[in-house]
Write an enzyme that holds these catalytic residues in place. Sequence first.
Site, short mmCIF file in Angstrom:
data_model
loop_
_atom_site.label_atom_id
_atom_site.label_comp_id
_atom_site.label_asym_id
_atom_site.label_seq_id
_atom_site.Cartn_x
_atom_site.Cartn_y
_atom_site.Cartn_z
N LYS A 117 31.97 54.08 -74.58
CA LYS A 117 32.35 53.38 -73.35
C LYS A 117 33.07 54.37 -72.45
CE LYS A 117 32.26 49.07 -71.67
NZ LYS A 117 31.35 47.96 -71.97
P1 NAD Z 1 31.51 42.33 -62.73
O1 NAD Z 1 32.39 43.35 -62.13
O2 NAD Z 1 30.11 42.20 -62.23
O3 NAD Z 1 32.19 40.87 -62.59
C1 NAD Z 1 33.47 40.60 -63.05
C2 NAD Z 1 33.85 39.18 -62.65
O4 NAD Z 1 35.10 38.85 -63.25
C3 NAD Z 1 34.00 39.00 -61.14
O5 NAD Z 1 33.47 37.73 -60.77
C4 NAD Z 1 35.52 38.99 -60.97
O6 NAD Z 1 35.93 38.24 -59.83
C5 NAD Z 1 35.97 38.33 -62.25
N1 NAD Z 1 37.35 38.64 -62.60
C6 NAD Z 1 37.93 39.87 -62.66
N2 NAD Z 1 39.22 39.76 -63.01
C7 NAD Z 1 39.46 38.44 -63.18
C8 NAD Z 1 40.60 37.68 -63.53
N3 NAD Z 1 41.76 38.28 -63.78
N4 NAD Z 1 40.48 36.34 -63.60
C9 NAD Z 1 39.30 35.73 -63.35
N5 NAD Z 1 38.19 36.39 -63.02
C10 NAD Z 1 38.26 37.72 -62.93
O7 NAD Z 1 31.54 42.60 -64.31
P2 NAD Z 1 30.44 42.20 -65.39
O8 NAD Z 1 29.51 43.35 -65.53
O9 NAD Z 1 29.92 40.84 -65.10
O10 NAD Z 1 31.33 42.19 -66.71
C11 NAD Z 1 32.12 41.05 -67.09
C12 NAD Z 1 32.44 41.15 -68.56
O11 NAD Z 1 31.23 41.20 -69.32
C13 NAD Z 1 33.24 42.40 -69.00
O12 NAD Z 1 34.06 42.06 -70.08
C14 NAD Z 1 32.14 43.34 -69.45
O13 NAD Z 1 32.63 44.33 -70.35
C15 NAD Z 1 31.22 42.36 -70.15
N6 NAD Z 1 29.85 42.82 -70.31
C16 NAD Z 1 29.09 43.22 -69.24
C17 NAD Z 1 27.77 43.61 -69.45
C18 NAD Z 1 26.86 43.99 -68.31
O14 NAD Z 1 25.65 44.15 -68.55
N7 NAD Z 1 27.33 44.10 -67.06
C19 NAD Z 1 27.22 43.63 -70.74
C20 NAD Z 1 28.02 43.19 -71.82
C21 NAD Z 1 29.32 42.79 -71.56
#
Ligand code: NAD
Length: 428
Positions: A117
Amino acid sequence: MSSQNTLPSYLNPLELGPWATYLEQVERVLPHLGRLSVWADTLRRPKRCLIVDVPIHMDDGTVRHFEGYRVQHNVSRGPGKGGVRYHPGVTLSEVMALAGWMTVKNAALNLPYGGAKGGIRVDPKQLSLSELERMTRRYTSEIGIIIGPDRDIPAPDVNTNERVMAWMMDTYSMNVGSTSPGVVTGKPLSLGGSLGRRDATGRGCFVVAREAMLRLGMEMKGARVALQGFGNVGNAAARVLHEQGARIVAIQDVAGTIYKPSGIDPHALGKFLAAGTGTLLDFPGIECISNDKFWEVECEILLPAALENQITAENAGRIRARLIVEGANGPTTPQAEDILLARGAIILPDVLANAGGVTVSYFEWVQNASSFFWTEADINARLDRALSEAFRAIWDLAQERRLPLRTAAFVIACTRVLEARELRGLYP
Ligand code: NAD
């Protein structure tokens, strides 16, 4: 905790953050690993942590320095694989935890990868597009000494996207002297990205929820969903769940929390937010509720898809959902998990529930290696099959040994990782 004795000296035990959650999850699996538990320190210590200084020229002529990380937690089963996060809260211990979960996730899905990561401690919303590009390119150059299509393959995570992956791919390619699409996944389609990758993590959340609901006798049609995070993961999960008849009754993001018992249309909300005319709270026809009230919303499914440590001992007792689908990485603390399990909730752990993203990243990498591209229907079908099979193995083991699903997932994954560790042996 015994693992404190084996903490790397570069970590302050008081500031372990999500790494403490990861370590606790490792402790919980060790009694179930038999003789392989002698290799436990392989799980407790990342193989390699790179901290880089990322200096860039800002648009106003000044120079700013950002702190960047790339952690390769384990590479026993293949190259490192895991996303890159841009967030002001990024720390070494957070990146270590996220890398550790990638090791477990990739092994749980039997993908031929280790876990890695990366991240930069930055608020990307404060940067212009050209500053963001310069920062991404300098970071990629700095970590270029350890990444590569056969070494470690980054992907998008919080606040990074296809455009960031395009800059990373281009920077790495310029430095090595040839176009290297396989160095990152989650790229734009026109640069060798994969159909289906954008929605893969959210689609995967739906697949595992469907499988669990089938076994629990729960109906998808009309099931109420409370969703935290409406980014890459949350948005796609909401759309697929909505299309399959579930009702998204509450959504929380950085702006606040909205509620609508008759259901929020995620397609309309996505369009509204993309137009840039307002935040979640300005979406027509909804009620705004406090962030704290979000946890008490009546629902069948709670889907955290934002950041770590959101479901804690403080709010776990108020959660109504029977099914918790961890779209985010590390959203539930071990104490909160104990509270939820004690009242009979089912937690689909992150290492399974959000593995759809890395599974389609794997498909993207395979397509890049062969320069032969598959149809979206083929990718979605393969994704569904991979996640359903991983779900079945984890569910069956949990039933057989009376384990929480997370521990069962860790048993399957850590057995694969430690067997590889043992078979490869120690060099020299
Ligand atoms: P992103 O940046 O696209 O979206 C993040 C979302 O979380 C946004 O809507 C933001 O407003 C919200 N957010 C941030 N801080 C917040 C808070 N304190 N309270 C409430 N909402 C909050 O990110 P993403 O890619 O969707 O990733 C989200 C999660 O999923 C992370 O934990 C990431 O590690 C995990 N993840 C992502 C992927 C991927 O393919 N993008 C794959 C596996 C896991």
